[in-house]
Write an enzyme that holds these catalytic residues in place. Structure first.
Site, PDB file in Angstrom:
ATOM      1  N   GLU A  66       0.741  -1.565   0.495  1.00 43.21           N
ATOM      2  CA  GLU A  66       0.274  -0.017   0.253  1.00 43.21           C
ATOM      3  C   GLU A  66       0.782   1.979   0.168  1.00 43.21           C
ATOM      4  O   GLU A  66       0.293   2.628  -0.983  1.00 43.21           O
ATOM      5  CB  GLU A  66      -0.908   0.118   1.368  1.00 43.21           C
ATOM      6  CG  GLU A  66      -2.324  -0.891   1.082  1.00 43.21           C
ATOM      7  CD  GLU A  66      -1.468  -2.100   1.758  1.00 43.21           C
ATOM      8  OE1 GLU A  66      -2.598  -3.363   1.741  1.00 43.21           O
ATOM      9  OE2 GLU A  66       0.000  -2.412   2.140  1.00 43.21           O
ATOM     10  N   PRO A 270      10.773 -13.340  -3.833  1.00 45.87           N
ATOM     11  CA  PRO A 270      10.137 -14.404  -2.401  1.00 45.87           C
ATOM     12  C   PRO A 270       9.478 -12.541  -1.956  1.00 45.87           C
ATOM     13  O   PRO A 270       9.423 -11.264  -1.607  1.00 45.87           O
ATOM     14  CB  PRO A 270      10.134 -14.883  -1.480  1.00 45.87           C
ATOM     15  CG  PRO A 270      11.632 -13.869  -1.379  1.00 45.87           C
ATOM     16  CD  PRO A 270      12.545 -13.443  -2.594  1.00 45.87           C
ATOM     17  N   ARG A 271       8.027 -13.116  -1.854  1.00 38.89           N
ATOM     18  CA  ARG A 271       7.018 -11.580  -1.237  1.00 38.89           C
ATOM     19  C   ARG A 271       7.114 -11.301  -0.103  1.00 38.89           C
ATOM     20  O   ARG A 271       6.861 -10.242   0.011  1.00 38.89           O
ATOM     21  CB  ARG A 271       5.241 -12.041  -1.543  1.00 38.89           C
ATOM     22  CG  ARG A 271       4.728 -10.722  -0.888  1.00 38.89           C
ATOM     23  CD  ARG A 271       3.748  -9.977  -1.958  1.00 38.89           C
ATOM     24  NE  ARG A 271       3.039  -9.498  -1.632  1.00 38.89           N
ATOM     25  CZ  ARG A 271       3.271  -8.084  -2.553  1.00 38.89           C
ATOM     26  NH1 ARG A 271       3.377  -8.188  -3.564  1.00 38.89           N
ATOM     27  NH2 ARG A 271       1.815  -7.181  -2.223  1.00 38.89           N
ATOM     28  N   GLY A 307      11.784  -3.737  -2.566  1.00 40.39           N
ATOM     29  CA  GLY A 307      11.682  -2.408  -3.531  1.00 40.39           C
ATOM     30  C   GLY A 307      12.553  -2.813  -4.248  1.00 40.39           C
ATOM     31  O   GLY A 307      13.201  -1.465  -4.930  1.00 40.39           O
ATOM     32  N   GLU A 308      13.269  -3.685  -4.786  1.00 42.72           N
ATOM     33  CA  GLU A 308      14.163  -4.399  -5.818  1.00 42.72           C
ATOM     34  C   GLU A 308      13.142  -5.562  -6.961  1.00 42.72           C
ATOM     35  O   GLU A 308      13.517  -5.648  -7.700  1.00 42.72           O
ATOM     36  CB  GLU A 308      15.375  -5.553  -5.876  1.00 42.72           C
ATOM     37  CG  GLU A 308      16.093  -4.105  -4.733  1.00 42.72           C
ATOM     38  CD  GLU A 308      17.392  -4.952  -4.349  1.00 42.72           C
ATOM     39  OE1 GLU A 308      18.586  -4.609  -5.071  1.00 42.72           O
ATOM     40  OE2 GLU A 308      17.816  -5.755  -3.948  1.00 42.72           O
ATOM     41  N   ASN A 333      -0.220  -7.582  -8.844  1.00 38.51           N
ATOM     42  CA  ASN A 333      -0.136  -6.768  -9.712  1.00 38.51           C
ATOM     43  C   ASN A 333       0.712  -7.119 -10.838  1.00 38.51           C
ATOM     44  O   ASN A 333       1.828  -7.023 -10.511  1.00 38.51           O
ATOM     45  CB  ASN A 333      -0.107  -5.179  -9.329  1.00 38.51           C
ATOM     46  CG  ASN A 333      -0.070  -4.223 -10.416  1.00 38.51           C
ATOM     47  OD1 ASN A 333       0.114  -4.203 -11.232  1.00 38.51           O
ATOM     48  ND2 ASN A 333       0.503  -3.085 -10.542  1.00 38.51           N
ATOM     49  N   GLU A 336       3.459  -3.986 -13.745  1.00 41.72           N
ATOM     50  CA  GLU A 336       5.056  -4.205 -13.450  1.00 41.72           C
ATOM     51  C   GLU A 336       5.692  -4.764 -14.386  1.00 41.72           C
ATOM     52  O   GLU A 336       6.716  -4.426 -15.192  1.00 41.72           O
ATOM     53  CB  GLU A 336       5.323  -4.006 -11.631  1.00 41.72           C
ATOM     54  CG  GLU A 336       4.870  -3.669 -10.560  1.00 41.72           C
ATOM     55  CD  GLU A 336       5.479  -3.756  -9.228  1.00 41.72           C
ATOM     56  OE1 GLU A 336       4.498  -3.083  -8.153  1.00 41.72           O
ATOM     57  OE2 GLU A 336       5.320  -4.950  -9.362  1.00 41.72           O
TER      58      GLU A 336
END
Length: 430
Positions: A66, A270-271, A307-308, A333, A336
């Site tokens: 978010e 991984p998430r 962030g990569e 999503n 990206e």
């Protein structure tokens, strides 16, 4: 059993009663790394930061997903030079990432616990010009306290599952007190728009998702060049945003792809970064969070860092998008990867982005497969057979624009209304 979300009064009473035990709960969480022990005071609405003078726009997102979605909105709102931004979130991972990313005139704080006293302290200190909540992160006391302070409230990129909408529909009095407090609601999808319209008994039109209007992801060229040397001419694929429940699917896929293309390499993102060590052990790969550089003989690089995604996408021929290969998951999503010009393959469990995936599937801009068909799809991507799909996906992503502009316009209108006499406001926008 009485549900504390049944009525506003019951919720306020119960959260007041549990407030004395929250310090113990937070300290225990801090011991296991789920809270920042040095910043626990922020969870009670206290801070060492001075409130900047003038306009202060407060944005809240639950966690990494978010808050990252809010980044372009933050940049746009900061185009006014005398304005400041306060961003709140509830997780240490989001805080660490935001501390590195936020521009000048933007501050991060942890969200206060949702008790009457902590929320009152927070709102009274920061007293924002506008409060913006993202998606479905709704804390009743915080919302009511903000409303009582006459601070306009906006819910942007509003997204609710069928289960969430059904739950709120069984507690309409509570729903209208909490969700009805928002002066502006901008739903991300038609399901949420329809559900909230029925719940609030007023029209709440869909405008689309802010996630569809994000710019292409940035990355370090030096990092890219270094990893490109490791990959060389070998085919490379990405397992992105995977969850623990589907890791065995990806491991089976890895073996199947290696059987056909022994020189192929996998970048695994991984998430949840805490899964990195387990994945590294299971694959014999290198682990980015430990500063390891993959050796020439290694075929897996686990990018367990935040962030990569942009860097990972810049290196691969095809992307397998996780969060979609187990029934309890709901998809992530795909735009990206689409913006990066990488073919997107995903699983069948996509309820969080159903409208988007339906549209992309109709345009042949995404490949949706069951786990047993994954290997064939990935091998096609590594052989360059999905280039048309990648171009279609990129074109589709480019067409998903305008939501950010609409959102900024509506928020600026709401800010302007704050300086008007409430009697001149007219109808509450939706």
């Amino acid at each position: 059993m009485i549900n504390p979300l049944q009525t506003p009064l019951l919720y306020r009473v119960l959260t007041s009663l549990v407030a004395p035990v929250l310090p113990l709960w937070l300290r225990r969480r801090a011991k296991v790394g789920k809270e920042d022990g040095s910043r626990l005071q922020e969870r009670y609405g206290r801070t060492d930061h001075m409130r900047p003078p003038g306009e202060l726009i407060w944005l809240h997102g639950a966690s990494v997903g978010e808050t990252q979605m809010l980044r372009p909105l933050i940049d746009r709102l900061l185009e006014k030079p005398d304005r400041h931004i306060l961003v709140t979130s509830g997780t240490t991972t989001s805080a660490d990432l935001l501390d590195k990313q936020l521009p000048d005139r933007a501050i991060h704080q942890y969200l206060p616990v949702d008790t009457p006293r902590a929320t009152a302290r927070f709102v009274a200190y920061w007293f924002p010009t506008l409060a913006i909540f993202a998606e479905s992160e709704l804390w009743p006391n915080l919302i009511w306290t903000t409303e009582r302070a006459n601070v306009p409230l906006a819910l942007v990129n509003a997204r609710m599952s069928n289960a969430s909408l059904h739950g709120w529909s069984r507690r309409k009095r509570m729903a209208r007190s909490v969700i009805g407090a928002f002066n502006l609601i901008l739903p991300a999808d038609s399901k949420t728009a329809k559900g909230l319209s029925q719940l609030l008994d007023r029209s709440v039109p869909e405008i689309g998702s802010l996630k569809l209007d994000a710019p292409a992801l940035a990355y370090s060229q030096d990092d890219h060049d270094g990893l490109r040397r490791w990959i060389g001419d070998r085919p490379a694929w990405l397992a992105a945003s995977t969850h623990e429940a589907e890791e065995n699917v990806i491991l089976d896929l890895f073996q199947a792809v290696r059987a056909e293309k022994p020189d192929s390499v996998l970048i695994w993102l991984p998430r949840h970064p805490e899964r990195g060590e387990a994945l590294t052990k299971r694959t014999g790969g290198a682990q980015r969070s430990k500063g390891e550089t993959p050796r020439p003989d290694q075929s897996v690089y686990v990018m367990d860092t935040m962030g990569e995604m942009g860097l990972a996408l810049s290196l691969v021929d095809v992307c397998v998008l996780g969060g979609s290969f187990a029934p309890e998951l709901m998809g992530h999503n795909p735009l990206e990867a689409a913006r990066a010009g990488v073919p997107v393959i995903t699983g069948p469990h996509l309820s969080s982005f159903a409208d988007l995936f339906d549209a992309m599937a109709a345009a042949e801009a995404v490949i949706i497969v069951e786990p047993d068909a994954l290997a064939d799809a990935v091998l096609q991507g590594l052989d360059g057979q999905l280039s048309d799909q990648a171009r279609t996906a990129s074109d589709f992503a480019e067409q998903q624009s305008g939501v950010l502009d609409i959102t900024v316009t509506r928020l600026e209108e709401l800010i302007a209304r704050r300086y008007m006499d409430p009697d001149d406001w007219g109808d509450t926008p939706s």
